[in-house]
Design a protein around this motif. Sequence first.
Motif, PDB file in Angstrom:
ATOM      1  N   LEU A 132       0.774  -1.168   0.012  1.00  0.00           N
ATOM      2  CA  LEU A 132      -0.008   0.007  -0.081  1.00  0.00           C
ATOM      3  C   LEU A 132       0.701   1.309  -0.100  1.00  0.00           C
ATOM      4  CD1 LEU A 132      -3.055   1.167   0.916  1.00  0.00           C
ATOM      5  CD2 LEU A 132      -1.648   1.731   2.969  1.00  0.00           C
ATOM      6  N   ILE A 133       0.635   2.205  -0.845  1.00  0.00           N
ATOM      7  CA  ILE A 133       1.085   3.491  -0.829  1.00  0.00           C
ATOM      8  C   ILE A 133       0.459   4.547  -0.481  1.00  0.00           C
ATOM      9  CG2 ILE A 133       2.289   5.138  -2.230  1.00  0.00           C
ATOM     10  CD1 ILE A 133       3.834   2.601  -2.402  1.00  0.00           C
ATOM     11  N   LEU A 134       0.793   5.365   0.741  1.00  0.00           N
ATOM     12  CA  LEU A 134      -0.022   6.397   1.292  1.00  0.00           C
ATOM     13  C   LEU A 134       0.934   7.700   1.386  1.00  0.00           C
ATOM     14  CD1 LEU A 134      -2.739   7.334   2.558  1.00  0.00           C
ATOM     15  CD2 LEU A 134      -1.706   6.933   4.644  1.00  0.00           C
ATOM     16  N   ALA A 135       0.633   8.411   0.312  1.00  0.00           N
ATOM     17  CA  ALA A 135       1.424   9.784   0.048  1.00  0.00           C
ATOM     18  C   ALA A 135       0.892  11.119   0.636  1.00  0.00           C
ATOM     19  CB  ALA A 135       1.987   9.922  -1.420  1.00  0.00           C
ATOM     20  N   SER A 136       0.423  10.782   1.641  1.00  0.00           N
ATOM     21  CA  SER A 136      -0.532  11.998   2.249  1.00  0.00           C
ATOM     22  C   SER A 136       0.259  13.189   2.938  1.00  0.00           C
ATOM     23  CB  SER A 136      -1.551  11.534   3.575  1.00  0.00           C
ATOM     24  OG  SER A 136      -2.346  10.706   3.016  1.00  0.00           O
ATOM     25  N   SER A 137      -0.077  14.458   2.800  1.00  0.00           N
ATOM     26  CA  SER A 137       0.534  15.444   3.320  1.00  0.00           C
ATOM     27  C   SER A 137       0.241  15.641   4.782  1.00  0.00           C
ATOM     28  CB  SER A 137       0.225  16.779   2.548  1.00  0.00           C
ATOM     29  OG  SER A 137      -1.177  17.062   2.733  1.00  0.00           O
ATOM     30  N   ARG A 138      -0.821  15.161   5.196  1.00  0.00           N
ATOM     31  CA  ARG A 138      -1.028  15.070   6.690  1.00  0.00           C
ATOM     32  C   ARG A 138      -2.345  13.762   6.841  1.00  0.00           C
ATOM     33  NH1 ARG A 138      -4.421  19.714   4.813  1.00  0.00           N
ATOM     34  NH2 ARG A 138      -6.652  19.173   5.671  1.00  0.00           N
ATOM     35  N   GLU A 139      -2.042  13.442   8.003  1.00  0.00           N
ATOM     36  CA  GLU A 139      -2.940  12.363   8.558  1.00  0.00           C
ATOM     37  C   GLU A 139      -2.883  12.239   9.974  1.00  0.00           C
ATOM     38  OE1 GLU A 139      -4.791  10.209   6.731  1.00  0.00           O
ATOM     39  OE2 GLU A 139      -4.103  10.243   4.935  1.00  0.00           O
ATOM     40  N   GLY A 140      -3.886  11.946  10.623  1.00  0.00           N
ATOM     41  CA  GLY A 140      -3.768  11.908  12.063  1.00  0.00           C
ATOM     42  C   GLY A 140      -3.322  10.453  12.344  1.00  0.00           C
ATOM     43  N   TRP A 141      -4.172   9.489  12.024  1.00  0.00           N
ATOM     44  CA  TRP A 141      -3.916   7.947  12.260  1.00  0.00           C
ATOM     45  C   TRP A 141      -4.575   7.285  11.162  1.00  0.00           C
ATOM     46  CZ3 TRP A 141      -0.849   5.428  15.954  1.00  0.00           C
ATOM     47  CH2 TRP A 141      -1.547   3.948  16.024  1.00  0.00           C
ATOM     48  N   ALA A 142      -3.930   7.110  10.231  1.00  0.00           N
ATOM     49  CA  ALA A 142      -4.527   6.529   8.888  1.00  0.00           C
ATOM     50  C   ALA A 142      -4.731   4.989   9.011  1.00  0.00           C
ATOM     51  CB  ALA A 142      -3.583   6.714   7.782  1.00  0.00           C
ATOM     52  N   ASN A 143      -6.300   4.603   8.986  1.00  0.00           N
ATOM     53  CA  ASN A 143      -6.820   3.421   9.224  1.00  0.00           C
ATOM     54  C   ASN A 143      -6.429   2.534   8.045  1.00  0.00           C
ATOM     55  OD1 ASN A 143      -7.856   3.942  11.622  1.00  0.00           O
ATOM     56  ND2 ASN A 143      -9.940   3.311  11.247  1.00  0.00           N
ATOM     57  N   VAL A 144      -6.117   3.167   6.882  1.00  0.00           N
ATOM     58  CA  VAL A 144      -5.759   2.242   5.596  1.00  0.00           C
ATOM     59  C   VAL A 144      -4.511   1.703   6.134  1.00  0.00           C
ATOM     60  CG1 VAL A 144      -7.049   3.716   4.284  1.00  0.00           C
ATOM     61  CG2 VAL A 144      -4.592   4.343   4.482  1.00  0.00           C
ATOM     62  N   LEU A 145      -3.545   2.222   6.653  1.00  0.00           N
ATOM     63  CA  LEU A 145      -2.131   1.680   7.204  1.00  0.00           C
ATOM     64  C   LEU A 145      -2.379   0.476   7.919  1.00  0.00           C
ATOM     65  CD1 LEU A 145      -0.206   4.847   7.841  1.00  0.00           C
ATOM     66  CD2 LEU A 145      -0.083   3.540   5.791  1.00  0.00           C
ATOM     67  N   LEU A 146      -3.377   0.414   8.906  1.00  0.00           N
ATOM     68  CA  LEU A 146      -3.569  -0.512   9.762  1.00  0.00           C
ATOM     69  C   LEU A 146      -4.222  -1.744   8.958  1.00  0.00           C
ATOM     70  CD1 LEU A 146      -4.984   1.526  12.806  1.00  0.00           C
ATOM     71  CD2 LEU A 146      -2.649   0.256  12.828  1.00  0.00           C
ATOM     72  N   GLU A 147      -5.421  -1.228   8.212  1.00  0.00           N
ATOM     73  CA  GLU A 147      -6.172  -2.394   7.443  1.00  0.00           C
ATOM     74  C   GLU A 147      -5.182  -2.932   6.330  1.00  0.00           C
ATOM     75  OE1 GLU A 147     -10.184   0.356   7.299  1.00  0.00           O
ATOM     76  OE2 GLU A 147      -8.996   0.252   5.552  1.00  0.00           O
ATOM     77  N   SER A 148      -4.365  -2.379   5.943  1.00  0.00           N
ATOM     78  CA  SER A 148      -3.410  -3.254   4.963  1.00  0.00           C
ATOM     79  C   SER A 148      -2.531  -3.965   5.672  1.00  0.00           C
ATOM     80  CB  SER A 148      -2.475  -1.963   4.387  1.00  0.00           C
ATOM     81  OG  SER A 148      -1.810  -2.688   3.070  1.00  0.00           O
ATOM     82  N   MET A 149      -1.824  -3.363   6.809  1.00  0.00           N
ATOM     83  CA  MET A 149      -0.972  -4.471   7.668  1.00  0.00           C
ATOM     84  C   MET A 149      -1.638  -5.729   8.205  1.00  0.00           C
ATOM     85  SD  MET A 149       1.818  -1.607   9.335  1.00  0.00           S
ATOM     86  CE  MET A 149       0.483  -0.797  10.030  1.00  0.00           C
ATOM     87  N   ALA A 150      -3.033  -5.485   8.368  1.00  0.00           N
ATOM     88  CA  ALA A 150      -3.646  -6.516   9.032  1.00  0.00           C
ATOM     89  C   ALA A 150      -4.018  -7.815   7.903  1.00  0.00           C
ATOM     90  CB  ALA A 150      -5.048  -5.978   9.609  1.00  0.00           C
TER      91      ALA A 150
END
Length: 186
Positions: A132-150
């Motif tokens: 997964l690539i998340l190239a955001s300029s700001r994120e508090g706590w991105a659930n997509v990261l947790l979902e992908s890793m899970a």
Amino acid sequence: ESASHVITVCQALADEIKGLGYRPKNITALRNGVDLDMFLPPRDRDALRAKLNIKGFTLISVGHHIERKGHHLVIDALQYLPDVDLLIAGDGPLESELKKQVADRGLNKRVRFLGSIHHAELKDYYGASDALILASSREGWANVLLESMACGTPVVATAIWGTPEVVTCPEAGELVDRRVDSIVEA
């Protein structure tokens, strides 16, 4: 100033609020989680990839089609990754611009826009992708990261706000600067 307590989604935001002079004892970082019964590695990854028509090394970028999510940077990075395909999940006001960018770069055969994907389907795309690539300029706590890793899929994400609190080891993924060359290297 009149709040009796502040809740943030990550420690980085809590620290920022402390820096504004708010009472540290009245700030709580309360991180989001994901449903681990829904987001889990696929039982048969090869069959899932065949079902979703995914071949070769494939990245996925998930999020609303706005500048802040950085899909445009991932598309530009793809020019330097000739053996890599890209899935983009989501929709939004920049969708036509992103599609034009893909066409202008000659990447139509390597980029697939999935549209808005329900969570029940999104887990399959996470599990079938290589990263997964998340190239955001700001994120508090991105659930997509947790979902992908899970789902067993590592991430490449910009080192902003709470993201370093999520991506804490090489097995989880890599943190990058929000630049095309940094994304390509990762």
